[in-house]
Enzyme design. Structure first.
Site, short mmCIF file in Angstrom:
data_model
loop_
_atom_site.label_atom_id
_atom_site.label_comp_id
_atom_site.label_asym_id
_atom_site.label_seq_id
_atom_site.Cartn_x
_atom_site.Cartn_y
_atom_site.Cartn_z
N LYS A 44 19.95 -26.16 -41.33
CA LYS A 44 18.91 -25.00 -40.99
C LYS A 44 18.52 -24.40 -42.46
O LYS A 44 17.39 -24.16 -42.59
CB LYS A 44 19.50 -24.08 -40.07
CG LYS A 44 19.72 -24.72 -38.54
CD LYS A 44 20.28 -23.60 -37.59
CE LYS A 44 20.41 -24.46 -36.31
NZ LYS A 44 21.13 -23.70 -35.54
N GLN A 55 24.97 -18.61 -35.13
CA GLN A 55 25.36 -19.79 -34.64
C GLN A 55 26.33 -19.96 -33.57
O GLN A 55 27.32 -19.29 -33.57
CB GLN A 55 25.87 -20.72 -35.86
CG GLN A 55 26.10 -22.00 -35.68
CD GLN A 55 24.77 -22.97 -35.27
OE1 GLN A 55 23.91 -22.64 -35.85
NE2 GLN A 55 24.94 -23.72 -34.48
N ASP A 95 15.86 -17.83 -31.88
CA ASP A 95 16.34 -18.87 -30.63
C ASP A 95 15.93 -18.61 -29.51
O ASP A 95 16.07 -19.69 -28.59
CB ASP A 95 17.90 -18.64 -30.64
CG ASP A 95 18.80 -19.63 -31.84
OD1 ASP A 95 18.08 -20.65 -32.13
OD2 ASP A 95 19.69 -19.44 -32.06
#
Ligand code: NAD
Length: 278
Positions: A52, A96, A119
């Site tokens: 990422k 994460q 997200d």
């Protein structure tokens, strides 16, 4: 042979578009900034985070990593989230997952400011998606929709079957297909007659997490088959949820790797740019 839906190439096209937008934003003094929180030393999470960050650098997004030890307390993690919520140069916050077992991932997601929740896991953003009035879409389902759009596969009026009902893939995937006027069926571990249901699908999305789960006898000839799964086969090789033999039956098929995976990252970048524009 099915037509290959090349996620790698489509993701590269999305990234090239974002790169131009980011350059213009940077010239105007508003470089998008993404904070990436990693707790502990899970090797798979480490790889995801690095990928990422590399993708951010590639399009000109500034990413900042916050690596915390595995014994970080809930309070310490929430304190970091609150600090990042308040920072004006951070537009997106990503924590994460999975977190170490002693930490409450729901509380962490709830603490992220919804406008920085790139997200789209926060309940407020999930609610916006339900009513079709959203700023961010969850990255993997959004990536699947982008693959369908850029392959000119129109889902309106079609029967779309999603296998899997997780909060991050299956459920939002079904909702996005519904927003585009598909007739949607969600299948899961308790579904009866799974094979028959899948065989009725014009578009079949597999998000199960089981290697080669979708076999040719589950696929309608000519159907578009989207493989979200990331698994290891018996030889430890990366593979999807779809048996490669489906290639003989399907009309379109996404490869693994090189299908949905690169799109998920491209959509994270897109959400970060959107957050910075808001
Ligand atoms: P999950 O484990 O949360 O959900 C799996 C779903 O599959 C469940 O809803 C379950 O009901 C269903 N299922 C399990 N066994 C079944 C069966 N026998 N028949 C029918 N349905 C069954 O997983 P997830 O987080 O949704 O991820 C699914 C897969 O997608 C995993 O392989 C994951 O690694 C992958 N994934 C890929 C990306 C990407 O970027 N490509 C992103 C997220 C997840």
């Amino acid at each position: 042979m099915a037509q290959k839906i090349d996620g790698k190439a489509i993701a590269a096209a999305v990234r090239a578009e974002l790169k131009e937008q980011v350059a213009a934003m940077t010239a105007a003094g508003n470089t998008p900034g993404l904070a990436v929180i990693l707790v502990g030393d899970d090797p798979a999470s480490r790889v995801y985070v690095s990928n990422k960050e590399k993708a951010c650098a590639d399009v000109g997004i500034r990413s900042e990593e916050f690596t915390l030890p595995a014994d970080t307390t809930q309070e310490q993690l929430l304190e970091l989230v609150h600090t990042l919520n308040a920072r004006e140069d951070i537009h997106g916050i990503l924590c994460q997952l999975p977190l170490p077992k002693h930490l409450d991932d729901k509380a962490v997601i709830a603490a992220i400011a919804p406008e920085k929740d790139v997200d789209a896991f926060h309940a407020a953003n999930v609610g916006h998606i339900m009513i079709g009035d959203y700023t961010f879409l969850p990255c993997t389902p959004a990536g699947v929709m982008e693959l369908l759009h850029r392959s000119n596969i129109d889902v309106a009026g079609k029967h779309c079957v999603v296998i899997g009902r997780s909060n991050i893939v299956g459920k939002p995937m079904a909702m996005l297909l519904l927003h585009e006027n598909a007739t949607v069926t969600i299948c899961h571990s308790r579904t009866q007659n799974l094979k028959e249901v899948c065989r009725g699908a014009d578009v079949l999305v597999a998000a199960v997490g089981r290697a080669k789960f979708v076999t040719p006898d589950m696929v309608k000839p000519g159907a578009a088959v989207i493989d979200v799964g990331i698994n290891r086969d018996e030889n430890g090789k990366l593979c999807g949820d779809v048996d490669p033999a489906v290639d003989e039956v399907a009309g379109w098929l996404t490869p693994v790797p090189g299908g949905v995976g690169p799109m998920t990252i491209a959509m994270l970048l897109k959400n970060t740019v959107t957050a910075a524009q808001k």
